[in-house]
Design a protein around this motif. Structure first.
Motif, PDB file in Angstrom:
ATOM      1  N   GLU A  43      96.822  35.201 -39.387  1.00 48.68           N
ATOM      2  CA  GLU A  43      97.403  36.413 -39.473  1.00 48.68           C
ATOM      3  C   GLU A  43      97.940  36.743 -38.130  1.00 48.68           C
ATOM      4  O   GLU A  43      97.688  36.090 -37.099  1.00 48.68           O
ATOM      5  CB  GLU A  43      96.124  37.684 -39.687  1.00 48.68           C
ATOM      6  N   SER A  44      98.922  37.731 -38.186  1.00 49.40           N
ATOM      7  CA  SER A  44      99.516  38.296 -36.853  1.00 49.40           C
ATOM      8  C   SER A  44      98.488  38.629 -35.756  1.00 49.40           C
ATOM      9  O   SER A  44      97.582  39.559 -36.177  1.00 49.40           O
ATOM     10  CB  SER A  44     100.528  39.384 -37.139  1.00 49.40           C
ATOM     11  N   THR A  45      98.581  38.437 -34.796  1.00 48.86           N
ATOM     12  CA  THR A  45      97.570  38.856 -33.429  1.00 48.86           C
ATOM     13  C   THR A  45      98.426  40.013 -32.623  1.00 48.86           C
ATOM     14  O   THR A  45      98.181  40.254 -31.638  1.00 48.86           O
ATOM     15  CB  THR A  45      97.366  37.547 -32.636  1.00 48.86           C
ATOM     16  N   ASP A  46      99.408  40.682 -33.166  1.00 49.29           N
ATOM     17  CA  ASP A  46     100.331  41.479 -32.279  1.00 49.29           C
ATOM     18  C   ASP A  46      99.330  42.789 -32.012  1.00 49.29           C
ATOM     19  O   ASP A  46      99.494  43.412 -30.761  1.00 49.29           O
ATOM     20  CB  ASP A  46     101.464  41.944 -33.057  1.00 49.29           C
ATOM     21  N   ASN A  47      98.681  43.161 -33.026  1.00 52.19           N
ATOM     22  CA  ASN A  47      98.045  44.526 -32.870  1.00 52.19           C
ATOM     23  C   ASN A  47      96.491  44.636 -32.646  1.00 52.19           C
ATOM     24  O   ASN A  47      95.932  45.429 -33.586  1.00 52.19           O
ATOM     25  CB  ASN A  47      98.652  45.631 -33.849  1.00 52.19           C
ATOM     26  N   ILE A  48      95.791  43.602 -32.392  1.00 53.77           N
ATOM     27  CA  ILE A  48      94.574  43.412 -32.414  1.00 53.77           C
ATOM     28  C   ILE A  48      93.897  44.484 -31.277  1.00 53.77           C
ATOM     29  O   ILE A  48      94.177  44.470 -30.351  1.00 53.77           O
ATOM     30  CB  ILE A  48      93.971  42.071 -31.962  1.00 53.77           C
ATOM     31  N   ILE A  49      92.972  45.288 -31.990  1.00 54.21           N
ATOM     32  CA  ILE A  49      92.318  46.200 -31.162  1.00 54.21           C
ATOM     33  C   ILE A  49      90.634  45.892 -31.227  1.00 54.21           C
ATOM     34  O   ILE A  49      90.346  45.127 -32.336  1.00 54.21           O
ATOM     35  CB  ILE A  49      92.566  47.609 -31.666  1.00 54.21           C
ATOM     36  N   PRO A  50      89.631  46.293 -30.383  1.00 52.78           N
ATOM     37  CA  PRO A  50      88.399  46.096 -30.693  1.00 52.78           C
ATOM     38  C   PRO A  50      87.696  46.528 -31.977  1.00 52.78           C
ATOM     39  O   PRO A  50      88.137  47.679 -31.996  1.00 52.78           O
ATOM     40  CB  PRO A  50      87.855  46.646 -29.199  1.00 52.78           C
ATOM     41  N   THR A  51      87.019  45.866 -32.462  1.00 51.64           N
ATOM     42  CA  THR A  51      86.435  46.357 -33.590  1.00 51.64           C
ATOM     43  C   THR A  51      85.425  47.242 -33.284  1.00 51.64           C
ATOM     44  O   THR A  51      84.396  47.357 -32.343  1.00 51.64           O
ATOM     45  CB  THR A  51      85.368  45.206 -34.086  1.00 51.64           C
ATOM     46  N   THR A  52      85.654  48.546 -34.062  1.00 51.74           N
ATOM     47  CA  THR A  52      84.655  49.514 -33.506  1.00 51.74           C
ATOM     48  C   THR A  52      83.407  49.906 -34.555  1.00 51.74           C
ATOM     49  O   THR A  52      82.341  50.480 -34.343  1.00 51.74           O
ATOM     50  CB  THR A  52      85.356  51.052 -33.528  1.00 51.74           C
ATOM     51  N   GLY A  53      83.267  49.031 -35.559  1.00 49.89           N
ATOM     52  CA  GLY A  53      82.193  49.052 -36.395  1.00 49.89           C
ATOM     53  C   GLY A  53      82.056  47.680 -37.004  1.00 49.89           C
ATOM     54  O   GLY A  53      81.247  46.901 -36.100  1.00 49.89           O
ATOM     55  N   PHE A  54      82.353  47.183 -37.990  1.00 47.69           N
ATOM     56  CA  PHE A  54      82.260  46.043 -38.387  1.00 47.69           C
ATOM     57  C   PHE A  54      83.739  45.620 -39.353  1.00 47.69           C
ATOM     58  O   PHE A  54      84.267  46.699 -40.013  1.00 47.69           O
ATOM     59  CB  PHE A  54      80.991  45.657 -39.223  1.00 47.69           C
TER      60      PHE A  54
END
Length: 194
Positions: A43-54
């Motif tokens: 998948e694209s890694t352009d807009n990865i943000i930290p996981t806030t739950g799961f």
């Protein structure tokens, strides 16, 4: 439909379904859990943000599919990790091997806490020592000693794999070994299945 019938009678038939395993993936925020899993899924890694739950990803491999439940690693989320352990067949812990001493100590405590939990204490585990491409990255020997992996495991099967998002072959190699552990355990339990 005719093609499937033809394959079934004249060829080897449709490929057998891949075994699926449910695993939980934990680690502190910034360790790279989301980045590694996203790349494994192509998948694209352009807009990865930290996981806030799961989040849950079905990560395909040649001989198995891992249903990975990735748990956020922020301070306010880690206290809820144990609520998501049920049903896990293995544990993946992602470690920032170039992190500060304080974060390394926190990661060590969280790993020990997770692997001593009744629902995880007998499961195989994979530790991905991420960010090995950074100058401050600790060696596998340093991590193994600092995290006291030998005494922590107490009979559990485990793998410590160096990796980085720049070297996805190393990540795949770690998961390949991990899947082999899961398959071994699965084979041991087949006689008792209904």
């Amino acid at each position: 439909m005719d093609y499937l019938c033809f394959r079934a009678f004249c060829c080897k038939g449709p490929p057998s379904p891949r075994t699926e395993y449910d695993v939980v993936c934990v680690g502190l925020t910034g360790s790279g859990k989301s980045s590694l899993l996203t790349q494994l899924c192509s998948e694209s890694t352009d807009n990865i943000i930290p996981t806030t739950g799961f989040s849950i990803k079905a990560v395909p491999f040649q001989n198995a599919i891992l249903n990975v439940k990735e748990l956020g690693g922020a301070d306010n989320i880690r206290k809820y990790w144990s609520r998501y352990y049920q049903g896990s067949q293995g544990v993946v812990f992602v470690l920032d091997s170039a992190s500060s001493e304080d974060d390394l100590e926190t990661a060590r405590n969280e790993l020990h806490s997770a692997l001593q939990h009744p629902q995880l204490c007998t499961l195989p585990f994979l530790i991905l020592a991420n960010h090995q491409d950074k100058p401050a990255a600790r060696s596998l020997q340093e991590i193994k000693k600092y995290f006291e992996l030998e005494p922590l495991a107490r009979g559990q099967q485990w793998i410590l794999q160096p990796c980085s998002v720049e070297n996805m072959d190393a990540v795949r190699e770690g998961f390949s070994q991990f899947i082999s552990l899961l398959e071994e355990i699965d084979q041991e339990h087949i006689p008792g299945r209904i």
